[in-house]
Design a protein around this motif. Structure first.
Motif, mmCIF file in Angstrom:
data_model
loop_
_atom_site.group_PDB
_atom_site.id
_atom_site.type_symbol
_atom_site.label_atom_id
_atom_site.label_comp_id
_atom_site.label_asym_id
_atom_site.label_seq_id
_atom_site.Cartn_x
_atom_site.Cartn_y
_atom_site.Cartn_z
ATOM 1 N N TYR A 21 96.727 86.982 98.103
ATOM 2 C CA TYR A 21 98.271 87.238 97.797
ATOM 3 C C TYR A 21 98.582 88.124 99.247
ATOM 4 O O TYR A 21 97.902 88.997 99.259
ATOM 5 N N THR A 23 102.258 87.460 100.439
ATOM 6 C CA THR A 23 103.727 88.189 100.226
ATOM 7 C C THR A 23 104.100 88.505 98.986
ATOM 8 O O THR A 23 103.769 87.712 97.934
ATOM 9 N N GLN A 28 108.759 90.342 92.148
ATOM 10 C CA GLN A 28 107.770 91.575 92.470
ATOM 11 C C GLN A 28 108.596 92.528 93.466
ATOM 12 O O GLN A 28 108.419 93.656 93.531
ATOM 13 N N GLY A 48 105.875 81.809 85.867
ATOM 14 C CA GLY A 48 105.461 81.137 87.106
ATOM 15 C C GLY A 48 105.885 81.934 88.244
ATOM 16 O O GLY A 48 105.649 81.700 89.694
ATOM 17 N N SER A 49 106.723 82.976 87.974
ATOM 18 C CA SER A 49 107.313 83.682 89.356
ATOM 19 C C SER A 49 106.622 84.851 89.659
ATOM 20 O O SER A 49 107.132 85.477 90.880
ATOM 21 N N GLY A 50 105.506 85.154 89.159
ATOM 22 C CA GLY A 50 104.776 86.162 89.436
ATOM 23 C C GLY A 50 105.008 87.419 88.582
ATOM 24 O O GLY A 50 104.901 88.477 89.264
ATOM 25 N N LYS A 51 105.717 87.369 87.562
ATOM 26 C CA LYS A 51 106.129 88.371 86.946
ATOM 27 C C LYS A 51 104.792 89.323 86.357
ATOM 28 O O LYS A 51 104.979 90.484 86.297
ATOM 29 N N THR A 52 103.802 88.772 86.143
ATOM 30 C CA THR A 52 102.520 89.379 85.596
ATOM 31 C C THR A 52 102.055 90.694 86.642
ATOM 32 O O THR A 52 101.984 91.771 86.240
ATOM 33 N N ASP A 336 97.945 78.903 82.870
ATOM 34 C CA ASP A 336 98.198 79.182 84.370
ATOM 35 C C ASP A 336 97.141 78.793 85.195
ATOM 36 O O ASP A 336 96.273 79.361 85.388
ATOM 37 N N ARG A 364 103.074 75.997 90.581
ATOM 38 C CA ARG A 364 102.764 77.545 90.404
ATOM 39 C C ARG A 364 102.208 77.935 91.974
ATOM 40 O O ARG A 364 101.743 77.404 92.574
HETATM 41 P P1 AMP Z 1 102.859 84.631 86.563
HETATM 42 O O1 AMP Z 1 104.402 84.188 86.755
HETATM 43 O O2 AMP Z 1 102.665 86.013 86.662
HETATM 44 O O3 AMP Z 1 102.313 83.709 85.362
HETATM 45 O O4 AMP Z 1 102.118 84.041 87.905
HETATM 46 C C1 AMP Z 1 102.279 82.775 88.409
HETATM 47 C C2 AMP Z 1 101.126 82.480 89.281
HETATM 48 O O5 AMP Z 1 101.515 83.047 90.734
HETATM 49 C C3 AMP Z 1 99.734 83.188 89.022
HETATM 50 O O6 AMP Z 1 98.810 82.004 89.124
HETATM 51 C C4 AMP Z 1 99.803 84.249 89.839
HETATM 52 O O7 AMP Z 1 98.019 84.378 90.280
HETATM 53 C C5 AMP Z 1 100.278 83.848 91.178
HETATM 54 N N1 AMP Z 1 100.842 84.768 91.971
HETATM 55 C C6 AMP Z 1 101.444 85.864 91.200
HETATM 56 N N2 AMP Z 1 102.124 86.570 92.676
HETATM 57 C C7 AMP Z 1 101.687 86.060 93.582
HETATM 58 C C8 AMP Z 1 101.917 86.158 95.065
HETATM 59 N N3 AMP Z 1 102.470 87.478 95.655
HETATM 60 N N4 AMP Z 1 101.310 85.588 95.788
HETATM 61 C C9 AMP Z 1 100.542 84.339 95.465
HETATM 62 N N5 AMP Z 1 100.547 83.958 94.270
HETATM 63 C C10 AMP Z 1 100.802 84.787 93.387
#
Ligand code: AMP
Length: 448
Positions: A21, A23, A28, A48-52, A336, A364
């Motif tokens: 990662y 950026t 986030q 898929g936005s990186g919310k986790t 995912d 994603r």
């Molecule tokens: P999520 O929306 O949390 O299900 O994340 C979606 C995907 O994006 C997952 O495969 C994460 O591992 C990836 N991800 C989350 N944050 C980032 C980031 N800042 N840079 C690259 N990939 C990311």
């Protein structure tokens, strides 16, 4: 914006660099500083936005800060957490069994995905143990994991309440309470369990609530769980991830026509991995069987399968032993896998929001994806609902040699529209698309 700029613990920064990662995603960028400042959050963001990472990183940072502060004082960090929680009396050096971070998710799959993410981001936090308790799995190993102690617990609400009722878990140490995909938890009937669980937590805890929408019951739940000064973060539905997904709508005359188009799609060499969505479990099994007989590496995934089987299927997908997954909506929520290049809606979703979740399985982590919807005449109302929700028409395309005989009637101009303003080519209209990969676009319009 880089992760360094948030001032995150170096152990987290190292793990993020290892995960590749560089950026922070928009959710986030907004959620991490606000959560680090101690606010409760109400976040609407798409899948898929990186919310986790948006909820895990600030919680893990605060956990790391606390454990290192306590370690500097010479005390066991876990004793300190429990002491601060004012929970049970314990012998010096004894470890707490109660989690400090509690994440509730609607499904087992999503819980496992959150757990994997927590293990990735927290790989360098030695004091961190991650556990999950989810429905559909044997109680024994989950009870053992609880007894061994875990600082971060990911749970589905029903099973967690089971454990609480059995006196097997103490939630008095929870400092960070996260509700992931709250709208879906309510859809699944978990509202009472969530309320009962929340009532057991310390009122001063931090609550981070994530949901695609905050209307109706989920809005009321947010109001009752979040502090009045909670920060509201809304990430646009038409965010960058949506832009990475090309959507196409193919009209099908009948089932045979739909199957022929599906075969054409799956024969495309550009497919890395594909998820094909059906409406029912029976349809998923039947379609997977047919595709298997045609030589595809394929499996079905739905809520009717035993959990062990579901895990094996997901593992097969992640390890690329499967090229095609045939899935129903609930089971697919937590998928995912960045190598999914194609999503095919073989059956239209019952609820329009599920379309957004489905197409979010592709495109994603910044990669491009293609989402193809195969719709029959009876699906017209469902297609309209999806377009209404997205304020966007799905471009219509056709495959050479498989053009439909049936094409929806052109839309009649309407004198008045209700609801929010739409942009040109908005809901109810099917715009044209140039198409590629063996499909070509064709201007279409449809009536309601
Ligand atoms: P999520 O929306 O949390 O299900 O994340 C979606 C995907 O994006 C997952 O495969 C994460 O591992 C990836 N991800 C989350 N944050 C980032 C980031 N800042 N840079 C690259 N990939 C990311």
């Amino acid at each position: 914006m880089s992760f360094e700029s948030f001032g995150l613990d170096s152990a987290l920064l190292g793990a993020l660099a290892e995960a590749g990662y560089t950026t922070a995603t928009p959710v986030q960028q907004q959620a991490i500083p606000a959560a680090l400042a101690g606010h409760d959050l109400r976040v609407s963001s798409q899948t898929g936005s990186g919310k986790t990472a948006a909820f895990l990183l600030p919680c893990l940072h605060q956990f790391a800060a606390q454990t290192s502060a306590q370690a500097a004082k010479g005390a066991s960090p876990l004793d300190a957490v429990a002491r601060e929680a004012g929970s049970r009396k314990r012998a010096p050096g004894a470890r707490t069994t109660g989690p400090v971070i509690l994440v509730l998710t609607p499904t087992r799959e999503l819980a496992q995905q959150v757990m994997r993410a927590a293990r990735t981001y927290g790989a360098r936090l030695r004091a961190l143990r991650v556990a999950s308790i989810v429905g559909g799995m044997p109680y024994g190993p989950q009870l053992q994991a609880l007894r061994a102690g875990s600082e971060l617990l990911v749970a589905t609400p029903g099973r967690l309440w089971d454990f609480i009722e059995r006196g097997a878990i103490d939630l008095s140490s929870v400092k960070h309470f996260i509700l992931d995909e709250a709208d879906r938890m309510l859809d699944m009937g978990f509202i009472d369990d969530i309320r009962k669980i929340a009532a057991l937590l310390r009122p001063e805890r931090q609550t981070l609530m994530f949901s695609a929408t905050f209307g109706g019951a989920v809005g009321r739940l947010a109001q009752s769980l979040l502090k009045p000064d909670a920060q509201v973060i809304a990430i646009s539905e038409k965010g960058p991830d949506r832009a990475a997904i090309e959507q196409r709508l193919h009209w099908a005359d009948d089932l045979r026509h739909k199957d022929a188009m599906l075969d054409r799609i799956l024969a495309d060499a550009d497919i890395d991995q594909a998820v094909v969505f059906t409406r029912t479990q029976i349809e998923a099994d039947g379609l997977a069987r047919r595709l298997f007989e045609e030589g595809h590496s394929v499996a079905s995934l739905h809520g009717g399968l035993p959990q062990g089987m579901r895990n094996r299927v997901l593992q097969g997908l992640r390890q690329r032993r499967l090229r095609v997954l045939v899935a129903t909506d609930v089971a697919a929520r937590g998928i995912d896998v960045p190598t999914i290049t194609h999503v095919v809606n073989y059956g239209l979703p019952m609820k329009a929001e599920d379309y957004v979740h489905r197409i979010g399985r592709t495109g994603r982590a910044g990669r491009a994806g293609l989402a193809l919807t195969l719709a029959e005449r009876r699906d017209i109302p469902a297609v309209h609902r999806v377009q209404q929700l997205m304020s966007q028409a799905i471009p219509v395309a056709e495959m050479p040699g498989l053009e439909p005989r049936f094409r929806p009637r052109p839309e009649q101009p309407r004198a008045k529209r209700s609801g929010p303003p739409h942009r040109k080519g908005g809901p109810g209209r099917f715009a044209s698309s140039p198409g590629n990969n063996g499909t070509r676009g064709r201007p279409r319009a449809v009536g309601r």
